[in-house]
Design a protein around this motif. Structure first.
Motif, PDB file in Angstrom:
ATOM      1  N   ILE A  96      20.835  -1.117  29.425  1.00 28.60           N
ATOM      2  CA  ILE A  96      21.686  -0.077  30.027  1.00 28.60           C
ATOM      3  C   ILE A  96      23.039   0.069  29.351  1.00 28.60           C
ATOM      4  CG2 ILE A  96      20.653  -0.065  32.324  1.00 28.60           C
ATOM      5  CD1 ILE A  96      22.723  -2.142  33.181  1.00 28.60           C
ATOM      6  N   TYR A  97      23.499  -1.006  28.654  1.00 27.93           N
ATOM      7  CA  TYR A  97      24.845  -0.943  28.071  1.00 27.93           C
ATOM      8  C   TYR A  97      24.833  -0.546  26.599  1.00 27.93           C
ATOM      9  CZ  TYR A  97      22.985  -5.719  27.979  1.00 27.93           C
ATOM     10  OH  TYR A  97      22.155  -6.802  27.895  1.00 27.93           O
ATOM     11  N   ASN A  98      23.659  -0.248  26.056  1.00 29.61           N
ATOM     12  CA  ASN A  98      23.597   0.122  24.636  1.00 29.61           C
ATOM     13  C   ASN A  98      23.875   1.604  24.430  1.00 29.61           C
ATOM     14  OD1 ASN A  98      21.126  -2.336  24.374  1.00 29.61           O
ATOM     15  ND2 ASN A  98      23.054  -2.385  23.255  1.00 29.61           N
ATOM     16  N   ARG A  99      24.439   1.898  23.231  1.00 28.52           N
ATOM     17  CA  ARG A  99      24.869   3.255  22.898  1.00 28.52           C
ATOM     18  C   ARG A  99      24.286   3.687  21.560  1.00 28.52           C
ATOM     19  NH1 ARG A  99      31.180   1.682  23.106  1.00 28.52           N
ATOM     20  NH2 ARG A  99      30.361   0.007  21.815  1.00 28.52           N
ATOM     21  N   GLU A 100      24.292   4.992  21.332  1.00 29.91           N
ATOM     22  CA  GLU A 100      23.767   5.513  20.066  1.00 29.91           C
ATOM     23  C   GLU A 100      24.519   4.924  18.884  1.00 29.91           C
ATOM     24  OE1 GLU A 100      23.818   9.754  20.190  1.00 29.91           O
ATOM     25  OE2 GLU A 100      22.216   9.889  21.690  1.00 29.91           O
ATOM     26  N   GLN A 101      25.831   4.770  19.025  1.00 28.92           N
ATOM     27  CA  GLN A 101      26.622   4.286  17.887  1.00 28.92           C
ATOM     28  C   GLN A 101      26.221   2.861  17.496  1.00 28.92           C
ATOM     29  OE1 GLN A 101      29.707   4.998  20.738  1.00 28.92           O
ATOM     30  NE2 GLN A 101      30.939   3.340  19.882  1.00 28.92           N
ATOM     31  N   GLU A 102      25.644   2.110  18.444  1.00 28.25           N
ATOM     32  CA  GLU A 102      25.185   0.760  18.113  1.00 28.25           C
ATOM     33  C   GLU A 102      23.907   0.804  17.274  1.00 28.25           C
ATOM     34  OE1 GLU A 102      26.662  -2.185  21.493  1.00 28.25           O
ATOM     35  OE2 GLU A 102      25.370  -0.615  22.316  1.00 28.25           O
ATOM     36  N   ILE A 103      23.076   1.790  17.572  1.00 25.69           N
ATOM     37  CA  ILE A 103      21.891   2.003  16.738  1.00 25.69           C
ATOM     38  C   ILE A 103      22.349   2.372  15.324  1.00 25.69           C
ATOM     39  CG2 ILE A 103      19.763   3.335  16.451  1.00 25.69           C
ATOM     40  CD1 ILE A 103      19.769   1.776  19.056  1.00 25.69           C
ATOM     41  N   ASP A 104      23.395   3.211  15.248  1.00 21.24           N
ATOM     42  CA  ASP A 104      23.923   3.608  13.936  1.00 21.24           C
ATOM     43  C   ASP A 104      24.411   2.376  13.163  1.00 21.24           C
ATOM     44  OD1 ASP A 104      23.395   6.158  14.792  1.00 21.24           O
ATOM     45  OD2 ASP A 104      25.481   6.642  15.287  1.00 21.24           O
ATOM     46  N   ALA A 105      25.066   1.443  13.873  1.00 20.62           N
ATOM     47  CA  ALA A 105      25.556   0.231  13.211  1.00 20.62           C
ATOM     48  C   ALA A 105      24.386  -0.595  12.674  1.00 20.62           C
ATOM     49  CB  ALA A 105      26.386  -0.606  14.186  1.00 20.62           C
ATOM     50  N   LEU A 106      23.312  -0.659  13.444  1.00 20.71           N
ATOM     51  CA  LEU A 106      22.111  -1.373  12.996  1.00 20.71           C
ATOM     52  C   LEU A 106      21.556  -0.718  11.733  1.00 20.71           C
ATOM     53  CD1 LEU A 106      19.597  -3.236  13.240  1.00 20.71           C
ATOM     54  CD2 LEU A 106      18.641  -1.562  14.838  1.00 20.71           C
ATOM     55  N   VAL A 107      21.441   0.599  11.772  1.00 12.69           N
ATOM     56  CA  VAL A 107      20.842   1.312  10.637  1.00 12.69           C
ATOM     57  C   VAL A 107      21.696   1.146   9.376  1.00 12.69           C
ATOM     58  CG1 VAL A 107      20.250   3.617   9.763  1.00 12.69           C
ATOM     59  CG2 VAL A 107      19.559   2.927  12.075  1.00 12.69           C
ATOM     60  N   GLU A 108      23.007   1.173   9.564  1.00 14.12           N
ATOM     61  CA  GLU A 108      23.908   0.972   8.418  1.00 14.12           C
ATOM     62  C   GLU A 108      23.661  -0.415   7.805  1.00 14.12           C
ATOM     63  OE1 GLU A 108      28.539   0.120   7.365  1.00 14.12           O
ATOM     64  OE2 GLU A 108      28.055   0.675   9.424  1.00 14.12           O
ATOM     65  N   ALA A 109      23.549  -1.428   8.663  1.00 18.45           N
ATOM     66  CA  ALA A 109      23.313  -2.793   8.174  1.00 18.45           C
ATOM     67  C   ALA A 109      21.949  -2.907   7.499  1.00 18.45           C
ATOM     68  CB  ALA A 109      23.429  -3.787   9.322  1.00 18.45           C
ATOM     69  N   LEU A 110      20.972  -2.178   8.010  1.00 27.65           N
ATOM     70  CA  LEU A 110      19.632  -2.219   7.404  1.00 27.65           C
ATOM     71  C   LEU A 110      19.655  -1.594   6.014  1.00 27.65           C
ATOM     72  CD1 LEU A 110      17.367  -1.304  10.462  1.00 27.65           C
ATOM     73  CD2 LEU A 110      17.599  -3.534   9.355  1.00 27.65           C
ATOM     74  N   HIS A 111      20.460  -0.545   5.862  1.00 23.92           N
ATOM     75  CA  HIS A 111      20.604   0.057   4.532  1.00 23.92           C
ATOM     76  C   HIS A 111      21.152  -0.969   3.553  1.00 23.92           C
ATOM     77  CE1 HIS A 111      19.323   4.162   4.896  1.00 23.92           C
ATOM     78  NE2 HIS A 111      20.049   4.369   5.980  1.00 23.92           N
ATOM     79  N   GLU A 112      22.117  -1.775   4.014  1.00 25.06           N
ATOM     80  CA  GLU A 112      22.680  -2.814   3.157  1.00 25.06           C
ATOM     81  C   GLU A 112      21.602  -3.827   2.762  1.00 25.06           C
ATOM     82  OE1 GLU A 112      25.332  -2.967   1.589  1.00 25.06           O
ATOM     83  OE2 GLU A 112      25.331  -5.049   0.895  1.00 25.06           O
ATOM     84  N   ALA A 113      20.747  -4.191   3.739  1.00 23.13           N
ATOM     85  CA  ALA A 113      19.661  -5.134   3.448  1.00 23.13           C
ATOM     86  C   ALA A 113      18.738  -4.582   2.369  1.00 23.13           C
ATOM     87  CB  ALA A 113      18.875  -5.441   4.725  1.00 23.13           C
ATOM     88  N   THR A 114      18.380  -3.324   2.486  1.00 29.31           N
ATOM     89  CA  THR A 114      17.480  -2.751   1.480  1.00 29.31           C
ATOM     90  C   THR A 114      18.185  -2.651   0.135  1.00 29.31           C
ATOM     91  OG1 THR A 114      18.055  -0.525   2.200  1.00 29.31           O
ATOM     92  CG2 THR A 114      16.094  -1.468   3.148  1.00 29.31           C
ATOM     93  N   ARG A 115      19.518  -2.388   0.162  1.00 25.98           N
ATOM     94  CA  ARG A 115      20.272  -2.318  -1.106  1.00 25.98           C
ATOM     95  C   ARG A 115      20.256  -3.660  -1.829  1.00 25.98           C
ATOM     96  NH1 ARG A 115      23.784   1.583   1.122  1.00 25.98           N
ATOM     97  NH2 ARG A 115      25.011   0.005   2.207  1.00 25.98           N
ATOM     98  N   ILE A 116      20.495  -4.739  -1.076  1.00 25.69           N
ATOM     99  CA  ILE A 116      20.530  -6.068  -1.698  1.00 25.69           C
ATOM    100  C   ILE A 116      19.199  -6.393  -2.370  1.00 25.69           C
ATOM    101  CG2 ILE A 116      20.590  -8.553  -1.186  1.00 25.69           C
ATOM    102  CD1 ILE A 116      22.697  -7.860   0.974  1.00 25.69           C
ATOM    103  N   PHE A 117      18.128  -6.110  -1.656  1.00 27.98           N
ATOM    104  CA  PHE A 117      16.831  -6.495  -2.197  1.00 27.98           C
ATOM    105  C   PHE A 117      16.308  -5.486  -3.216  1.00 27.98           C
ATOM    106  CE2 PHE A 117      17.292  -9.520   1.081  1.00 27.98           C
ATOM    107  CZ  PHE A 117      16.560 -10.607   0.660  1.00 27.98           C
ATOM    108  N   ALA A 118      16.756  -4.244  -3.136  1.00 32.54           N
ATOM    109  CA  ALA A 118      16.401  -3.256  -4.160  1.00 32.54           C
ATOM    110  C   ALA A 118      17.097  -3.621  -5.463  1.00 32.54           C
ATOM    111  CB  ALA A 118      16.807  -1.859  -3.719  1.00 32.54           C
ATOM    112  N   ARG A 119      18.340  -4.151  -5.332  1.00 29.73           N
ATOM    113  CA  ARG A 119      19.093  -4.595  -6.490  1.00 29.73           C
ATOM    114  C   ARG A 119      18.267  -5.637  -7.255  1.00 29.73           C
ATOM    115  NH1 ARG A 119      23.762  -7.746  -4.428  1.00 29.73           N
ATOM    116  NH2 ARG A 119      22.475  -9.458  -5.072  1.00 29.73           N
ATOM    117  N   ALA A 120      17.655  -6.536  -6.495  1.00 37.48           N
ATOM    118  CA  ALA A 120      16.816  -7.556  -7.126  1.00 37.48           C
ATOM    119  C   ALA A 120      15.665  -6.897  -7.876  1.00 37.48           C
ATOM    120  CB  ALA A 120      16.279  -8.513  -6.078  1.00 37.48           C
TER     121      ALA A 120
END
Lengths: 416, 153
Positions: A385-409
């Motif tokens: 009940i306390y979650n917001r759309e902007q928190e999903i956005d924060a997750l997605v941003e962090a996931l992009h970073e994860a894919t960037r790190i491993f794509a770099r490899a």
């Protein structure tokens, strides 16, 4: 729609920084955070009312007993149960299911009898039945899932037969988010003379529950996944069932008359609550039920359905990311499991955590399902009940970073 | 004050990612003296190691498994670092690797490129990933050396 910002003010734990960023708590299928009202109820009980229940004559014992039994009535009302006496307090969903396996299963299953369950079950709805099968010679029959991550209902219909004694099924999958048609399943099972246990650990916190319209015989869930404290579980049984069952544990509180060789049992539900129960946490659970009641479970569901849809769309905007389970938010809850291409779930979780985002990685106590999905593990974001759309956005941003790190490899090794 | 971007160069060093993408000594041996399995039940990571030991020396080694980048690159680098070494030297290497990860000790000189795992020490929940292949190899090492003292992760 919920006033999420106001709700968030009630949750002290949410107002903190993790790794230099605002905490984004998306691990609610594991356990939810607690509102101030629940924490206060716990403290108030210990500061003003603490006493052992059901025995004392003094004022504190009476107050503690009244509050404890009052929560039993609240639980019954919350799940549409006719009688508070059909509600047993346990430690957690796992203990509730074990209670049924022991107290009902041992007395009712014979060699060759069948227990029907699905491969999307949590280990807590698998292991007790494996143990029961070992003790009684009963047989476990598993129902598969469809490609969309829903229960293979035709297969279930085919499996249920004259040997079926119990169908035990999860209401909402903790991995796929799938909401199973428990009402239809109960009809099928009852037509074959079998009982139905519903694992409501993930559904009770997120959906309006009415055990009478579900038509099940047992309904099990935990307080800590619905704003309450850890250490409190619930087992509801259809009226009359508990009376027909022998006790699970023996000891104080559960007896009527004790003689040297044999004793008689207390009335239900006390027959199943041996020893001093978790009084304080049960009473604080009452505050959690009041809190959810104040919001309204239909509103909880509406909020999560919207947010799950938003999360699924946002996650799928990441190239190659796979969301497991139904994509239609109407058919599922807010536990959203996914696989990020080329990045192991544990690596994903570590990176995401550095952004203050708490998600789960692992097999989610569902190894049979992991094998069926052909993944070693998944990541899971789960909402409340306390979650917001902007928190999903924060997750997605962090996931992009994860894919960037491993794509770099990838790109680097490509030019080696 | 702007929030600094999290840095992962320390954890996911290039060498690690390279071993993850291109594991060395991956597969099986024809005539192993030991077949060893390790699972981390909490996360499901698996490492299987086959070793040919002769004359207290690892003559050949291969691994297979599945899991996160840390556990699998650690297994790959383990095989490179123990092949051709005496078991007692491997035991020392294992102790130094563990000291770096668990106790936060500076990398001992004999660790060589295993030093790449130093960044993992800052992520306590991931230490067990890096240690998994070494725990799997313990059975062979312990055959030659006394068990090390102190806590084991």
């Amino acid at each position: 729609m919920l006033d999420v910002e106001r709700i968030r003010e009630d949750f002290p734990i949410l107002h903190q920084q993790v790794n230099g960023r605002p905490l984004v708590y998306l691990d609610n299928a594991a356990t939810t955070q607690k509102p101030r009202q629940v924490i206060d109820a716990l403290v108030r009980y210990y500061e003003t009312d603490n006493a052992n229940i059901h025995r004392g004559i003094h004022a504190l014992a009476v107050r503690a007993t009244e509050q404890y039994e009052g929560v039993r009535a609240k639980v019954a009302a919350h799940i549409g149960a006719a009688n508070p006496s059909d509600v047993v307090f346990t430690r957690n969903t796992t203990e509730s299911i074990n209670l049924v396996a022991r107290a009902w299963g041992d007395a009712n299953l014979r060699p060759g009898d069948e227990v029907v369950l699905s491969i999307m079950e949590h280990h807590s709805n698998i292991i007790p039945w494996q143990q029961l099968a070992k003790r009684t010679g009963a047989v476990l029959r598993y129902v598969d899932i469809t490609g969309e991550g829903e229960l293979a209902i035709d297969q279930l219909r085919a499996i249920i037969g004259p040997r079926t004694k119990l169908v035990t099924i999860v209401h909402m999958s903790n991995v796929l988010g799938t909401i199973n048609p428990v009402g239809d399943i109960a009809e099928m099972a009852h037509a074959a003379g079998a009982l139905v246990l519903v694992d409501g650990a993930q559904s009770a916190p997120h959906l309006p529950i009415d055990v009478r319209s579900l038509g099940c015989d047992f309904f099990a869930f935990s307080a800590h996944k619905m704003l309450g404290p850890t250490g409190v579980g619930v087992l509801w049984a259809r009226p009359g069932l508990l009376e027909s069952m022998d006790p699970f544990l023996g000891g104080g509180e559960m007896i009527s008359i004790v003689r040297p060789e044999e004793s008689t049992w207390a009335e239900v539900p006390h027959k199943f609550e041996a020893g001093t129960p978790n009084i304080a946490d049960v009473i604080a659970f009452g505050a959690a039920l009041d809190y959810l009641g104040g919001i309204g479970m239909a509103n909880v569901r509406r909020h999560e359905e919207h947010l799950a849809g938003y999360a699924i769309d946002a996650l799928r905007s990441i190239e190659g990311l796979k969301v497991h389970g139904p994509l239609d938010p109407e058919r599922r809850g807010g536990a959203v499991s996914f696989s990020v291409p080329g990045v192991h779930p544990h690596d994903v979780s570590t990176i995401v955590d550095s952004y203050g985002v708490a998600i789960r990685a692992g097999h989610h106590c569902a190894q049979l399902l992991m094998r069926r999905l052909q993944v070693p593990a998944t990541n899971r974001a789960s909402l409340y009940i306390y979650n917001r759309e902007q928190e999903i956005d924060a997750l997605v941003e962090a996931l992009h970073e994860a894919t960037r790190i491993f794509a770099r490899a990838d790109s680097r090794t490509a030019v080696r | 004050m702007p929030i600094p971007e999290p840095q992962f160069d320390d954890l996911y060093r290039e060498l690690l990612l390279d071993h993850m993408r291109h594991p060395r000594n991956r597969g099986a041996l024809e005539n192993p003296t030991h077949r060893l399995d390790g699972v981390n039940p909490v996360c499901g990571d698996e490492v299987h190691i086959e070793v040919a030991v002769g004359d207290s020396e690892v003559r050949d080694i291969a691994f297979s498994g599945l899991g996160c980048s840390i556990s699998q690159s650690s297994a790959s680098m383990l095989t490179e670092n123990v092949k051709g070494k005496k078991l007692q030297d491997i035991a020392r290497l294992r102790d130094h690797f563990q000291a770096m990860l668990v106790d936060g000790a500076d990398p001992a000189p004999d660790l060589g490129d295993l030093e790449a795992f130093q960044g993992v020490a800052r992520f306590p929940v991931r230490v067990k990933c890096a240690m998994l292949p070494w725990k799997v190899l313990d059975e062979v090492i312990e055959g030659a050396a006394p068990a090390p003292q102190g806590d084991r992760q």
